[in-house]
Design an enzyme around this catalytic site. Structure first.
Site, short mmCIF file in Angstrom:
data_model
loop_
_atom_site.label_atom_id
_atom_site.label_comp_id
_atom_site.label_asym_id
_atom_site.label_seq_id
_atom_site.Cartn_x
_atom_site.Cartn_y
_atom_site.Cartn_z
N ILE A 160 0.60 -1.63 -0.10
CA ILE A 160 0.50 0.31 -0.14
C ILE A 160 0.57 1.56 -0.11
CG2 ILE A 160 -1.35 1.50 1.43
CD1 ILE A 160 -2.30 -1.14 1.89
N ASP A 180 11.59 2.96 5.23
CA ASP A 180 11.38 1.14 5.72
C ASP A 180 12.60 1.15 5.11
OD1 ASP A 180 10.79 -1.59 4.86
OD2 ASP A 180 8.67 -1.23 3.53
N ALA A 241 -2.87 2.20 8.08
CA ALA A 241 -2.57 0.82 8.46
C ALA A 241 -2.72 0.30 9.93
CB ALA A 241 -1.34 1.04 8.55
N ARG A 242 -2.75 0.76 10.95
CA ARG A 242 -3.27 -0.08 12.31
C ARG A 242 -2.97 1.12 13.82
NH1 ARG A 242 -5.67 -3.51 9.89
NH2 ARG A 242 -6.03 -5.49 9.87
N ASP A 266 -8.44 6.44 9.50
CA ASP A 266 -8.77 5.50 9.24
C ASP A 266 -8.97 3.94 10.31
OD1 ASP A 266 -10.92 3.85 7.65
OD2 ASP A 266 -9.78 2.64 6.99
N GLU A 271 -9.88 -0.11 18.77
CA GLU A 271 -11.34 0.16 17.89
C GLU A 271 -11.70 -1.51 17.89
OE1 GLU A 271 -8.96 0.59 14.19
OE2 GLU A 271 -9.80 -1.17 13.62
N HIS A 290 -12.69 3.24 9.82
CA HIS A 290 -11.50 1.17 9.03
C HIS A 290 -12.16 0.56 7.94
CE1 HIS A 290 -8.80 -1.94 10.70
NE2 HIS A 290 -8.92 -2.00 9.34
N GLY A 292 -11.12 1.61 5.01
CA GLY A 292 -9.87 1.55 3.83
C GLY A 292 -10.02 0.25 2.94
N ALA A 293 -10.76 -0.53 2.82
CA ALA A 293 -10.19 -1.72 2.13
C ALA A 293 -12.36 -1.89 1.43
CB ALA A 293 -10.16 -3.44 2.69
#
Ligand code: NAD
Length: 334
Positions: A160, A180, A241-242, A266, A271, A290, A292-293
């Site tokens: 992503i 990264d 992400a998280r 998100d 959560e 949440h 995103g998807a």
């Protein structure tokens, strides 16, 4: 005896597809809702006799669950992230863990990330709310900035993060810097981004920081007080992400201090959250639940991937999206 498949805590599986009918051809399908913090023993009891689990982001499938559940042979995450499954414990107990292959959700999450970046940058939600409450005349309050003049820091350059970076560079001419440690510098540079050696460097240079790492012991609370201290004044934080990547109390502190201009999230630590959660009182924090998807394309692909994983298991075919394939697999006892 028949194969038993449980769909656990999922709000979206099978809503837009015939996935449940396809599963019913394989065996008995049950829907189970459990508290997000249920303990492993109780969870094992609730799912007794189930061979395949279709898992949502909650609850946590920890060691205790695997020690107490004898029937499950495979857990398939209806999603990409598998941080709510103790994969080492699953492996030790011979349970396969699979997930939706990343590419199925890539575009959906990347597009929501861009939407949140723009929403925070142009204060779209606040501006819209001001119109709805009869304050059109306040429009001069809503002056934003333009992406070609800004540096966006992308943390995590996988499935992503790399797509978000690509859209920002090619669509908006933004300067994108990437942290990264597990991706080669040459790959990051080939996609037109600037590689930075350390998280500190990214924190210091970025006007907008967007999080795309997986959640691990190493990344939990990577955005904490020390990290906020190093950031620029007026920074914008975006997280699709998280939630646990950010120390929420630190975020609130730096929103209060005015150092963080806005946050768009998100995902939120602990959560789902309710309307009384401390993050809710800030008009410069945008929270989506949440999603995103949650595009039709992505949800259809996710359902497809989950059903295929179970079908392929039963037909002894290779399974896509494997996270853990134990050397000694537990046998399906039906
Ligand atoms: P991925 O595994 O393809 O990419 C994650 C990247 O994070 C990898 O390149 C990895 O090297 C990097 N990384 C690991 N540790 C790091 C560290 N300490 N510092 C910096 N980078 C580090 O995963 P993905 O498919 O791109 O998913 C990214 C995140 O998005 C995950 O957390 C996933 O759970 C989440 N996600 C959210 C939604 C949603 O609905 N909001 C949907 C799908 C995925």
């Amino acid at each position: 005896m028949t194969v038993r498949i449980a769909i656990v805590n999922s709000k979206s599986f099978g809503i837009y597809t015939n996935a449940i009918d396809r599963l019913k051809k394989l065996g008995e399908v049950i829907k189970v809702d459990v508290p997000k913090d249920i303990d492993g023993v109780e969870l094992a009891e609730k799912l007794k006799g189930v061979h395949f689990i279709i898992a949502s982001v909650t609850p946590f499938y920890g060691r205790e669950f695997f020690e107490n559940h004898r029937d499950v042979v495979m857990i398939v995450r209806h999603g990409i992230g598998y941080d709510n499954i103790d994969v080492r414990a699953a492996e030790e107990h011979g349970v396969i863990v699979a997930r939706v292959p990343g590419w199925r959700e890539r575009e959906a999450v990347a597009e929501l990330t861009i939407a949140l970046i723009l929403a925070a940058l142009r204060r779209i939600v606040e501006a819209s709310n001001s119109v709805k409450s009869g304050r059109w005349h306040e429009r001069a309050k809503y002056v934003g900035k333009e992406l070609p003049n800004l540096t966006v820091g992308v943390i995590g350059f996988g499935n992503i993060g790399s797509r978000v970076a690509g859209i920002l560079i090619n669509g908006f001419n933004a300067k994108v810097i990437v942290y990264d440690p597990y991706v080669p510098k040459a790959y990051i540079e080939r996609l037109g981004c600037t590689y930075v050696e350390s998280l500190d460097e990214l924190l210091k240079q970025s006007d907008i920081i967007t999080l795309h790492t997986i959640l691990t012991d190493e990344t939990k609370h990577m955005i904490n007080r020390e990290a906020f201290e190093k950031m620029k004044n007026g920074v914008i934080i975006v997280n699709t992400a998280r939630g646990e990547l950010i120390d929420t109390s630190a975020l609130i502190e730096y929103i209060e201090k005015g150092k963080v201009a806005a946050a768009a999230l998100d995902v939120v630590e602990g959560e789902p959250i309710d309307e009384k959660h401390p993050l809710q009182k800030y008009s410069n924090i945008i929270i989506t639940p949440h999603i995103g998807a949650y595009t039709y394309e992505s949800l259809i692909g996710m359902d497809e991937a989950v059903v295929e994983a179970i079908e392929n298991y039963l037909n002894n075919k290779p399974i896509d999206g494997i996270v853990v394939m134990p050397r000694k697999r537990r046998s399906l006892m039906i």
